[in-house]
Design an enzyme around this catalytic site. Structure first.
Site, PDB file in Angstrom:
ATOM      1  N   HIS A 101       6.351   4.262   1.749  1.00  0.00           N
ATOM      2  CA  HIS A 101       5.305   4.627   2.709  1.00  0.00           C
ATOM      3  C   HIS A 101       3.969   4.810   1.986  1.00  0.00           C
ATOM      4  O   HIS A 101       2.929   4.337   2.461  1.00  0.00           O
ATOM      5  CB  HIS A 101       5.693   5.919   3.432  1.00  0.00           C
ATOM      6  CG  HIS A 101       4.616   6.481   4.305  1.00  0.00           C
ATOM      7  ND1 HIS A 101       4.463   6.120   5.620  1.00  0.00           N
ATOM      8  CD2 HIS A 101       3.626   7.380   4.037  1.00  0.00           C
ATOM      9  CE1 HIS A 101       3.423   6.776   6.144  1.00  0.00           C
ATOM     10  NE2 HIS A 101       2.899   7.546   5.192  1.00  0.00           N
ATOM     11  N   GLU A 102       4.009   5.472   0.837  1.00  0.00           N
ATOM     12  CA  GLU A 102       2.781   5.648   0.055  1.00  0.00           C
ATOM     13  C   GLU A 102       2.280   4.309  -0.477  1.00  0.00           C
ATOM     14  O   GLU A 102       1.062   4.084  -0.566  1.00  0.00           O
ATOM     15  CB  GLU A 102       3.010   6.634  -1.091  1.00  0.00           C
ATOM     16  CG  GLU A 102       3.422   8.028  -0.638  1.00  0.00           C
ATOM     17  CD  GLU A 102       2.494   8.615   0.404  1.00  0.00           C
ATOM     18  OE1 GLU A 102       1.281   8.334   0.365  1.00  0.00           O
ATOM     19  OE2 GLU A 102       2.988   9.366   1.273  1.00  0.00           O
ATOM     20  N   HIS A 105       0.183   2.765   2.111  1.00  0.00           N
ATOM     21  CA  HIS A 105      -1.211   3.214   2.136  1.00  0.00           C
ATOM     22  C   HIS A 105      -2.054   2.472   1.098  1.00  0.00           C
ATOM     23  O   HIS A 105      -3.205   2.102   1.364  1.00  0.00           O
ATOM     24  CB  HIS A 105      -1.286   4.717   1.868  1.00  0.00           C
ATOM     25  CG  HIS A 105      -0.933   5.566   3.045  1.00  0.00           C
ATOM     26  ND1 HIS A 105      -1.473   5.368   4.300  1.00  0.00           N
ATOM     27  CD2 HIS A 105      -0.084   6.623   3.167  1.00  0.00           C
ATOM     28  CE1 HIS A 105      -0.987   6.258   5.138  1.00  0.00           C
ATOM     29  NE2 HIS A 105      -0.140   7.039   4.483  1.00  0.00           N
TER      30      HIS A 105
END
Length: 236
Positions: A101-102, A105
């Site tokens: 998920h990071e 980003h």
């Protein structure tokens, strides 16, 4: 003794706060559940994150380890992904989902994803607005009997608080999009099997719900402040 009951807070904000507490509890319980479901391939969250970054042209992004529980985040200023102790070396589907998920980003910034660029552009003014809003509202309400100008000052405070609502609104699509990118990467890269990906998906969905809860609290607080200032203005 006179007791003031803030019915706006009770009726508007309290349900949103309860929802927020429930969402936070849910993400912790979901993460705990899938932190014991381990990748059959034995890949760590850090390695999965690295693979996703490299396959999406983000090889320059560094990954470092930080202390804390679920303190994972991407720092665009230093182009670094910081993974918490519980995530970095773990092979669980929960940790892998969080790490990717990071990575999502970082990919958003690399591909100039609109919402995250807009969020980064307004973060400073939002911070200033949130710091000034409550003092202006309190001053405006306190001295509202002295003239309409003080009511207007209170409304300016409410408008500044509204920047927090805008920030939270923009945050929602960035978080959901990062999770979507993470799941898509896990599928295309065959990092996890189909049943393992489901564990990562549930963790990320639970985490996303906390942002929905945060938005609901902020919106209800905004409406409360608007109604409080409006009632004071009508009285005076």
């Amino acid at each position: 003794m006179f007791f003031y009951i803030d019915w706006y807070y009770i009726l508007l904000v309290t349900p949103a706060v309860i929802f927020s507490i429930w969402a936070s509890s849910r993400v912790n319980s979901t993460y705990k559940r899938y932190s014991s479901q381990y990748s059959r391939r034995g890949i760590t969250a850090e390695a999965a994150c690295r693979k996703v970054l490299d396959e999406n042209g983000c090889g320059s992004v560094q990954i470092v380890r930080v202390q804390g529980h679920l303190t994972d985040h991407y720092d665009p200023r230093q182009n670094i992904i910081r993974l918490s102790d519980a995530v970095y070396g773990s092979t669980s589907t929960a940790a892998i989902g969080v790490a990717c998920h990071e990575a999502g980003h970082a990919i958003q910034y690399a591909q100039n994803y609109g919402p995250i660029k807009f969020r980064a552009a307004i973060v400073n003014i939002t911070n200033i607005g949130s710091q000034l809003s409550i003092p202006l509202i309190l001053l405006g309400i306190l001295f509202s009997a002295s003239g309409q100008i003080w009511v207007n000052i209170a409304y300016i405070g409410v408008a500044l608080f509204g920047l927090c609502v805008v920030f939270q609104l923009v945050t929602l699509p960035t978080e959901y999009n990062a999770s979507h990118r993470a799941i898509a990467a896990l599928e295309s890269s065959a990092i996890l099997d189909a049943d393992e990906i489901e564990g990562s998906r549930k963790v990320l969905n639970a985490a996303a719900l906390t942002y929905v809860a945060a938005l609901s609290v902020t919106v209800m607080q905004f409406l409360r402040l608007l109604l409080l200032v409006g009632r004071r203005g009508n009285r005076d």
